[in-house]
Enzyme design. Sequence first.
Site, PDB file in Angstrom:
ATOM      1  N   TYR A  32       0.832  -1.208   0.000  1.00 29.90           N
ATOM      2  CA  TYR A  32       0.000   0.000   0.000  1.00 29.90           C
ATOM      3  C   TYR A  32       0.860   1.249   0.000  1.00 29.90           C
ATOM      4  O   TYR A  32       2.081   1.170   0.223  1.00 29.90           O
ATOM      5  CB  TYR A  32      -0.956  -0.004   1.202  1.00 29.90           C
ATOM      6  CG  TYR A  32      -0.328   0.328   2.538  1.00 29.90           C
ATOM      7  CD1 TYR A  32       0.521  -0.563   3.187  1.00 29.90           C
ATOM      8  CD2 TYR A  32      -0.579   1.556   3.151  1.00 29.90           C
ATOM      9  CE1 TYR A  32       1.088  -0.253   4.415  1.00 29.90           C
ATOM     10  CE2 TYR A  32      -0.010   1.868   4.391  1.00 29.90           C
ATOM     11  CZ  TYR A  32       0.815   0.966   5.012  1.00 29.90           C
ATOM     12  OH  TYR A  32       1.382   1.273   6.215  1.00 29.90           O
ATOM     13  N   LYS A 146       6.473  -1.936   1.922  1.00 29.03           N
ATOM     14  CA  LYS A 146       5.295  -1.360   2.565  1.00 29.03           C
ATOM     15  C   LYS A 146       4.128  -2.335   2.397  1.00 29.03           C
ATOM     16  O   LYS A 146       3.209  -2.131   1.593  1.00 29.03           O
ATOM     17  CB  LYS A 146       4.985   0.023   1.979  1.00 29.03           C
ATOM     18  CG  LYS A 146       4.086   0.862   2.873  1.00 29.03           C
ATOM     19  CD  LYS A 146       4.132   2.316   2.489  1.00 29.03           C
ATOM     20  CE  LYS A 146       3.079   3.158   3.175  1.00 29.03           C
ATOM     21  NZ  LYS A 146       3.179   3.232   4.625  1.00 29.03           N
ATOM     22  N   GLU A 178      12.436   2.178  14.177  1.00 26.11           N
ATOM     23  CA  GLU A 178      11.471   3.221  13.784  1.00 26.11           C
ATOM     24  C   GLU A 178      10.210   3.078  14.610  1.00 26.11           C
ATOM     25  O   GLU A 178      10.076   2.147  15.405  1.00 26.11           O
ATOM     26  CB  GLU A 178      11.135   3.088  12.297  1.00 26.11           C
ATOM     27  CG  GLU A 178      10.464   1.769  11.951  1.00 26.11           C
ATOM     28  CD  GLU A 178      10.056   1.653  10.487  1.00 26.11           C
ATOM     29  OE1 GLU A 178       9.865   2.681   9.818  1.00 26.11           O
ATOM     30  OE2 GLU A 178       9.915   0.497  10.036  1.00 26.11           O
ATOM     31  N   LEU A 203      10.990   1.037   7.216  1.00 25.04           N
ATOM     32  CA  LEU A 203      10.347   1.507   5.995  1.00 25.04           C
ATOM     33  C   LEU A 203      11.008   2.846   5.643  1.00 25.04           C
ATOM     34  O   LEU A 203      11.049   3.757   6.481  1.00 25.04           O
ATOM     35  CB  LEU A 203       8.853   1.728   6.230  1.00 25.04           C
ATOM     36  CG  LEU A 203       8.138   2.240   4.982  1.00 25.04           C
ATOM     37  CD1 LEU A 203       7.953   1.113   3.970  1.00 25.04           C
ATOM     38  CD2 LEU A 203       6.797   2.853   5.322  1.00 25.04           C
TER      39      LEU A 203
HETATM   40  N1  PMP Z   1       7.522   3.686   9.150  1.00 25.65           N
HETATM   41  C1  PMP Z   1       6.351   3.012   9.258  1.00 25.65           C
HETATM   42  C2  PMP Z   1       6.362   1.677   9.907  1.00 25.65           C
HETATM   43  C3  PMP Z   1       5.172   3.566   8.736  1.00 25.65           C
HETATM   44  O1  PMP Z   1       4.018   2.889   8.825  1.00 25.65           O
HETATM   45  C4  PMP Z   1       5.214   4.839   8.147  1.00 25.65           C
HETATM   46  C5  PMP Z   1       3.965   5.478   7.611  1.00 25.65           C
HETATM   47  N2  PMP Z   1       3.371   4.710   6.646  1.00 25.65           N
HETATM   48  C6  PMP Z   1       6.443   5.503   8.065  1.00 25.65           C
HETATM   49  C7  PMP Z   1       7.582   4.892   8.577  1.00 25.65           C
HETATM   50  C8  PMP Z   1       6.558   6.852   7.419  1.00 25.65           C
HETATM   51  O2  PMP Z   1       6.496   6.758   6.034  1.00 25.65           O
HETATM   52  P1  PMP Z   1       6.011   7.975   5.139  1.00 25.65           P
HETATM   53  O3  PMP Z   1       6.800   9.162   5.536  1.00 25.65           O
HETATM   54  O4  PMP Z   1       6.274   7.540   3.759  1.00 25.65           O
HETATM   55  O5  PMP Z   1       4.545   8.151   5.414  1.00 25.65           O
END
Ligand code: PMP
Length: 284
Positions: A32, A146, A178, A203
């Site tokens: 996603y 993701k 994270e 991620l």
């Molecule tokens: N890490 C994780 C585990 C997440 O779920 C997200 C948000 N989807 C992020 C980091 C941040 O990613 P982004 O800045 O692309 O929204």
Amino acid sequence: MSICYVNGSYEEKNSAMISIQDRGFNFSDGVYEVMSFFGNQVINFEKHIKRLEKSLGGLRIQKPLTNYKSLELILKKLIKLNKLDKGFVYLQITRGSSSRNHLFPKLSKPNVVIFTFTAKLDKKLILNGVKVRLTEDLRWKRCDIKSISLLPNVLEKQNAFEEGMYESWQKRKNLITEGSTSNAFIVNRNGFIQTHPANNFILGGVTRDTLIEIAKKNKIKVIEKAFSSSDLFSSKEAFLTSTTAQILPVVTINEKTIGNGKPGQMTQVLIRMYNELVKCQIHE
Ligand code: PMP
């Protein structure tokens, strides 16, 4: 009324349907993206597409749209149909529908579902900062994909909420990877921005990426190296990033104060710079 996109057609969200044999439903076999938009401008579209391609490749799911220009047109049409001037787009691609079998189906096509949603960011969170707790990272070793398989993230976000905190920061062998829904940063003892490298343990957030670019452009030093809990407790500032939360100052970890317990100066500078960049993209 809310309109979503399901495999080529635009439908009312509440009555839109997908097969119970969808592999996303049966196996979490899908990926996603969440993107933000202002007007009909999708912020950081290319970065999201690049990550989407990487996620699809990682799971060996066929690319459902040969051309991402057509995806951009679908997103713009959906935003228009929903009459929204700002918000978020959720895009999900699964391996498709077929009788339940772990093996990849030979004939099925990926299922594509896209919908918009709105979420108001509480200004108080930016002004006062948020609380974070630490927890073990229970996830697999392909966190760079993701994937829609989000159980550890769901459980740790819920645990944080039940303890009156905004987020859980996960750690592997005492190194912070994270958050359950965001990337984790500190301003370390030397005043440098520090965050986990974008490898298979996190991620690679689009907001993380953008923030690093902005910082480097402004000659602010960024170190992509994992930090430990003790680095975290002795840091000057901490903050988190995500598409929906943007940049949020973190003021306590496990109820221990970071810095002076208020949003740090560097964090506030980065928030301003990030907002400027978004404004520039809106007016492109
Ligand atoms: N890490 C994780 C585990 C997440 O779920 C997200 C948000 N989807 C992020 C980091 C941040 O990613 P982004 O800045 O692309 O929204």
